[in-house]
Structures are given as C-alpha cells and as structure tokens.
Write an enzyme that holds these catalytic residues in place. Structure first.
Site: not given
Ligand SMILES: Cc1[nH+]cc(COP(=O)(O)O)c(CN[C@@H](CCC(=O)O)C(=O)O)c1O
Length: 306
Positions: A157-159
């Site tokens: 997840a591109k957090t």
C-alpha cells in the site's frame, strides 16, 4: 513555456492552490495515515495522455483498504477531476499526485470519527534524479537503514507514513554525496530504492526483487517487465538479489513514475559494468520513452487521453 499551476481538486471541489489546506490537528499529519499515487501525463504524438491511469487508480483504492479509509469519490469522479485539472492549467505533460488521508476531528491513534479527505494536484516534473541521470546514470549507496518488512506494515500500500523510511535512506545517501540510496530488506536482500523499484541485468537476463520482498508493486516495474519480455528478454520478476550481486551486476537501473528508467552507474563507489548506462538499460529506456512519446497499438490501453 512557464506552465504555472494554480488549482487543486479537494474533496469534490476545485480550489485555488493556496486555499487547499488542512487543520494542524489532521490525523494524517500526526500519524502518517494517508495513501497516495504518483502518475505521469505525457505529451504524446496524439496529445496529453495519462500513463496507466487505470492501474494507478486500482492501486489508489487498494492502498486505502488496510486502513479502512472510505474514499467516497468513485473512479469516474477522480478521473474527470484529474482531466479537468490538466485542461484548466494547460499542462501538456505533468506529474499527478492524488492523496487520501484521515482528516481532522479528534486526535488519538484511532481515526474513529475523522473524515477521509481526498485531493489531487498536478504539476510539471522533469527528470526525477537530475538532468543527466537518464543518460549517464546515478551514483548510489546501500543505505544503513533497512526497508520496513511487509509483516510489519502493508508495503504493497502506498502509504504516506512509509516514506519516513524513504527519506531517512535517501537523505543519508545525499548527505554522503550520492544521488540516491538502495535499501535492503530486513534479511539484507535488495528491496528497492526510496522511491523506485530496481532491476539488475546479468548475462543478458533481467532480475527484479520479488513482491514479497517488502517492496511496492511498481506500475513502471510491471510495464518494464512486459516491455522487456516483448523485446525477447528473459525477466526473473520474483528474484532474490543479494547485496554482493549489486557489485557483480552487468547493469542496474531504477524504475518509477518519477524516476522513469534511470541507470545506476556506481554502488558504494564500485562501478557497475561499464560505469555508465548499459546497453540493455539503454534499449529498455529508449523503448519506454519512445512508447510514452508515440504510443503503439500494442500498448494502446496504457494511455488515457486527456
Ligand atoms: C517505494 C517506491 N517503490 C517503487 C516505486 C515505483 O512505483 P511506480 O511509480 O508505480 O512505478 C515508487 C514510486 N515513487 C513515487 C513517489 C516519488 C516521490 O518522490 O514522491 C513516484 O515515482 O511517483 C515508490 O515510492
């Protein structure tokens, strides 16, 4: 020509750049609870086109899932908002930054009644790692910071909060005179860059770390794998690359929306192959840039025209 940007889409409305603001007690600011995308719009032969918009949108909504973020705007609305942003600001090519985050209500780790806010900004962004990086390659160091493990946080997840690791590694490299870092995973195998995936070329075959290796499933990585295979290369896309293999590689290169295809010419002051962009890297880089300049039918569905 000076392409100035003055508009941001935020929570359903177009706002002046300076008015697109949040409260200082915004949950995402305190706890890193945001997810984002990095997308490029290219000025193709047939006009501005967003590269792999659908894949980026897929990842945007997927990144929100582990955090139970409810993005209340559907694909059509986000797509229309993005197109409008590009048109309004006369951007032929640009970098697009969608972001979703827990907003302001109460503070405390639990975001319980914090709203999920969404914003999209676009701006002109040139060569990510410096003007001559694409041609000459960059000098990197292996960071003393390791990548967080996928068992500790969803690395797929591109957090936003993940990027403190990226900043620590990247700034350590730049403090030491290098352009960028290579980050190993907690076992010490090669993971990726702070903001890029990495590929190795050895004896004419390509290798890139497995998705299980705590890396982001990069869309440029996916695209380069497909293009390289279409060029006839063998691509090992679930590889385990040791640190030692970095020094004995024939070629190394980064891939990313911002980085595009950037050759790596030195690791820890050790020259890689010829010490400049390698021939396989050059062929893949050239194919990538030719593609985004004049999309071929084969990859037509990778382009969403503005
Ligand atoms: C950690 C990481 N790994 C791999 C990639 C490549 O993914 P993709 O863009 O889907 O091919 C990126 C993109 N980094 C974005 C943010 C850069 C920034 O400085 O912020 C980008 O390239 O847009 C990463 O941040």
């Amino acid at each position: 020509d000076e392409m100035d940007v003055d508009t941001i889409w935020m929570d359903g409305e177009f706002q002046d750049w300076d008015d697109a603001q949040v409260h200082v007690l915004t949950h995402g600011l305190h706890y890193g609870t945001g997810i984002f995308e990095g997308v490029r719009c290219y000025d193709t032969a047939d006009g501005p086109a967003i590269f792999r918009w659908d894949a980026h949108l897929d990842r945007f909504y997927e990144s929100a899932k582990p955090y139970e973020m409810d993005i209340e705007h559907d694909r059509e609305e986000l797509t229309e908002a993005t197109m409008e942003l590009i048109r309004r600001q006369d951007l032929e090519s640009c970098y697009i930054r969608p972001v979703a985050f827990y907003g302001y209500n109460s503070l405390g780790v639990s975001p319980k009644d914090c709203p999920t806010q969404v914003a999209i900004a676009c701006w002109p962004w040139g060569t990510y790692l410096g003007e001559d990086a694409l041609q000459k390659g960059v000098e990197v160091m292996v960071s003393s910071w390791r990548k967080h493990s996928s068992s500790q946080i969803p690395t797929n997840a591109k957090t936003t909060g993940l990027y403190v690791n990226s900043m620590l590694a990247g700034e350590e490299a730049r403090r030491n005179g290098y352009t960028e870092a290579i980050v190993l995973d907690k076992e010490g195998y090669v993971a990726e860059g702070p903001g890029e995936n990495i590929f190795m070329v050895k004896d004419g075959e390509l290798y890139t770390p497995a998705l299980s290796q705590s890396i982001l499933d990069g869309i440029t990585r996916q695209s380069v794998i497909e293009v390289a295979r279409d060029l006839g290369y063998t691509v090992h896309d679930q590889a385990t690359i040791s640190r030692g293999q970095l020094h004995t590689a024939d070629e190394l290169f980064f891939t990313g929306t911002a980085a595009e295809v950037t050759p790596i010419r030195q690791v820890d002051n050790v020259e890689i192959g010829s010490g400049t962009r390698g021939p396989v890297t050059e062929e893949i880089q050239q194919t990538f840039f030719d593609l985004v300049e004049d999309p071929s039918d084969e990859y037509a569905d990778w382009f969403t025209y503005v």
